[in-house]
Write a protein that holds these residues in place. Sequence first.
Motif, short mmCIF file in Angstrom:
data_model
loop_
_atom_site.label_atom_id
_atom_site.label_comp_id
_atom_site.label_asym_id
_atom_site.label_seq_id
_atom_site.Cartn_x
_atom_site.Cartn_y
_atom_site.Cartn_z
N LEU A 44 -8.96 -16.85 1.15
CA LEU A 44 -8.10 -15.78 1.67
C LEU A 44 -8.31 -15.52 3.15
O LEU A 44 -7.74 -14.58 3.70
CB LEU A 44 -8.32 -14.50 0.86
CG LEU A 44 -7.87 -14.60 -0.61
CD1 LEU A 44 -8.41 -13.44 -1.40
CD2 LEU A 44 -6.37 -14.68 -0.72
N SER A 46 -8.28 -17.43 7.08
CA SER A 46 -7.78 -18.61 7.76
C SER A 46 -8.93 -19.39 8.40
O SER A 46 -10.08 -18.96 8.35
CB SER A 46 -6.76 -18.22 8.83
OG SER A 46 -7.42 -17.52 9.86
N ILE A 52 -5.73 -13.63 5.62
CA ILE A 52 -4.37 -14.12 5.38
C ILE A 52 -3.53 -12.98 4.80
O ILE A 52 -3.94 -12.33 3.84
CB ILE A 52 -4.40 -15.36 4.45
CG1 ILE A 52 -5.04 -16.54 5.19
CG2 ILE A 52 -3.00 -15.72 3.96
CD1 ILE A 52 -5.30 -17.75 4.36
N SER A 54 -0.64 -10.75 2.82
CA SER A 54 -0.20 -10.85 1.42
C SER A 54 1.12 -11.58 1.28
O SER A 54 1.39 -12.17 0.23
CB SER A 54 -0.09 -9.47 0.82
OG SER A 54 0.84 -8.70 1.54
N SER A 57 -0.31 -15.15 1.09
CA SER A 57 -1.20 -15.40 -0.04
C SER A 57 -0.56 -15.01 -1.37
O SER A 57 -0.89 -15.57 -2.41
CB SER A 57 -2.51 -14.65 0.15
OG SER A 57 -2.30 -13.26 0.13
N ASN A 59 -0.70 -11.98 -2.74
CA ASN A 59 -1.43 -10.91 -3.41
C ASN A 59 -0.58 -9.64 -3.48
O ASN A 59 0.25 -9.38 -2.61
CB ASN A 59 -2.71 -10.59 -2.64
CG ASN A 59 -3.78 -11.65 -2.82
OD1 ASN A 59 -3.69 -12.47 -3.72
ND2 ASN A 59 -4.77 -11.63 -1.96
N GLN A 64 -4.64 -6.75 -2.28
CA GLN A 64 -4.77 -7.10 -0.86
C GLN A 64 -5.66 -6.09 -0.15
O GLN A 64 -6.49 -6.46 0.68
CB GLN A 64 -3.38 -7.16 -0.20
CG GLN A 64 -3.39 -7.61 1.26
CD GLN A 64 -3.86 -9.04 1.48
OE1 GLN A 64 -3.78 -9.88 0.58
NE2 GLN A 64 -4.35 -9.33 2.65
#
Length: 86
Positions: A44, A46, A52, A54, A57, A59, A64
């Motif tokens: 999660l 970089s 990263i 949401s 990703s 989430n 998140q």
Amino acid sequence: MARKTRNKVSKSTRKKTFTQKICRFCADKVSSIIFYDIKSLKPLISERGKIIPSRISGNCAKHQRAVTTAIKRARCIALLPFSEAH
Ligand SMILES: [Zn+2]
């Protein structure tokens, strides 16, 4: 001499294909995210060490927020980097 014209992108090619992403923590039914569990936090962040978002990703908002605090805590005890290594 003819002037160069910019390539205009037609509306049909600009169309976004939206795919619903599933929150990985909701799928696994994880109730709390533990900050020293780097195995789940590492994907999660970089390459530069940034969290990263949401929208990338996938989430959910609840997880998140939990991920953000967990990563920040892990950074404090040097489990995760603040920025890329020099
Ligand atoms: Zn979730």
